[in-house]
Motif scaffolding. Structure first.
Motif, PDB file in Angstrom:
ATOM      1  N   ASP A   1       0.822  -1.218   0.000  1.00  0.00           N
ATOM      2  CA  ASP A   1       0.000   0.000   0.000  1.00  0.00           C
ATOM      3  C   ASP A   1       0.854   1.264   0.000  1.00  0.00           C
ATOM      4  OD1 ASP A   1       1.000  -0.245   2.568  1.00  0.00           O
ATOM      5  OD2 ASP A   1      -0.847   0.436   3.549  1.00  0.00           O
ATOM      6  N   LEU A   2       2.123   1.136  -0.420  1.00  0.00           N
ATOM      7  CA  LEU A   2       3.030   2.273  -0.453  1.00  0.00           C
ATOM      8  C   LEU A   2       3.336   2.691  -1.885  1.00  0.00           C
ATOM      9  CD1 LEU A   2       5.678   1.296   2.267  1.00  0.00           C
ATOM     10  CD2 LEU A   2       3.765   2.903   2.499  1.00  0.00           C
ATOM     11  N   LEU A   3       3.452   3.975  -2.081  1.00  0.00           N
ATOM     12  CA  LEU A   3       3.877   4.540  -3.353  1.00  0.00           C
ATOM     13  C   LEU A   3       5.259   5.155  -3.135  1.00  0.00           C
ATOM     14  CD1 LEU A   3       3.259   5.362  -6.300  1.00  0.00           C
ATOM     15  CD2 LEU A   3       2.235   7.459  -5.378  1.00  0.00           C
ATOM     16  N   ILE A   4       6.251   4.648  -3.849  1.00  0.00           N
ATOM     17  CA  ILE A   4       7.638   5.058  -3.640  1.00  0.00           C
ATOM     18  C   ILE A   4       8.035   6.026  -4.740  1.00  0.00           C
ATOM     19  CG2 ILE A   4      10.027   4.241  -3.445  1.00  0.00           C
ATOM     20  CD1 ILE A   4       8.828   1.543  -2.485  1.00  0.00           C
ATOM     21  N   ASN A   5       8.654   7.117  -4.341  1.00  0.00           N
ATOM     22  CA  ASN A   5       9.004   8.197  -5.258  1.00  0.00           C
ATOM     23  C   ASN A   5      10.422   8.679  -4.964  1.00  0.00           C
ATOM     24  OD1 ASN A   5       8.274  10.131  -7.323  1.00  0.00           O
ATOM     25  ND2 ASN A   5       8.206  11.678  -5.716  1.00  0.00           N
TER      26      ASN A   5
END
Length: 287
Positions: A263-267
């Motif tokens: 459920d993580l969005l990595i940027n």
């Protein structure tokens, strides 16, 4: 594919191995970062790898930085020769050219990016018998995978990104999603893959140099991308802006393709920290 002084050579050693694996598992590598756009592929690996790879073929195709893609028995690549951009389909086993499509593609390299050359940077996408390409000067094209015939084309915009177009097309069912336009004047657009007609557009920012992905957060399928100044999440069905975060480096080079883990969005970004966020709906608002 390797870059030799901006001269691209498609080299058929790993490609042949991939094709052999694909024949057994029906797995292609049809777009930027693979089938799921995440750099991975679910396929059986060889029980034993050779001590060294044997080169099967090598084909000079021109200048550029776009990656080749594989669909069935075809390798598709876009590159520049002279004042033209050329899309080629090559036989994955022999390297023999099956078809080529060339078109005029005038482009002047920014003085800040002269070392990049004038070759295209956006990796093609292949889906449903079509090849989608985005040239360095913003020409968006759809070709027939079997014959190379041009199906439709969107001309270059009046304003380009400062360092040329680099975002790779994203196919989502019957749509192909591309951030067209340029500096301070762009539109993240969903085109009908069969006709090239826009289905929705978000014109809140110019394009970055990374590529969009599809991910689901809060039960909503989203197009997520780095734009010129933001990290954005748009409703994949309508193009409506769901949320955005400021994301800009000192040189205006947002060029990261986001990654999703659970459920993580990595940027990330140039001289920027690696970050993970958790987009979710709370009280009807995205936080």
């Amino acid at each position: 594919m390797r870059n030799v002084g901006c001269r691209l050579l498609v080299v058929g050693w790993l490609l042949t191995a991939l094709a052999a694996a694909g024949a057994q598992t029906s797995t292609d590598w049809p777009q930027w970062r693979g089938p799921s756009r995440d750099g991975s592929v679910l396929t059986a690996l060889p029980a034993q790898w050779p001590q060294a790879l044997k080169k099967r073929w090598e084909i000079p195709v021109g200048a550029g930085h776009a990656s080749p893609v594989v669909s069935g028995n075809r390798v598709v690549v876009i590159a520049r020769q002279g004042d033209e951009e050329i899309v080629r389909a090559l036989d994955v086993v022999s390297g023999k050219e099956i078809w080529r499509a060339a078109y005029p593609a005038p482009y002047t390299v920014s003085s800040a990016a002269w070392a990049h050359g004038a070759g295209p940077k956006s990796t093609p996408a292949v889906a449903s018998g079509r090849v989608f390409t985005l040239g360095i000067g913003g020409i968006l094209s759809a070709f027939d995978l079997a014959t190379g015939a041009l199906l439709w084309r969107v001309p270059a915009p009046d304003v380009l990104p400062q360092y040329g177009t680099a975002t790779s097309p994203l196919v989502d069912g019957t749509d192909v999603i591309v951030h067209v336009g340029g500096y301070e004047n762009g539109a993240l657009t969903s085109f009908d893959a069969a006709t090239g007609k826009p289905r929705w557009q978000w014109n809140g920012d110019g394009p970055g140099y990374g590529s969009p992905i599809i991910a689901t957060f809060g039960g909503v399928r989203q197009v997520i991308a780095q734009t010129q100044k933001f990290l954005v999440g748009l409703n994949a069905s309508t193009g409506a802006l769901l949320w955005h975060l400021a994301s800009r480096d000192d040189f205006g080079q947002n060029a990261f393709t986001p990654i999703v883990f659970q459920d993580l969005l990595i940027n990330a970004g140039l001289d920027q920290p690696l970050t993970a966020i958790r987009p979710k709906l709370a009280g009807g608002k995205w936080i």
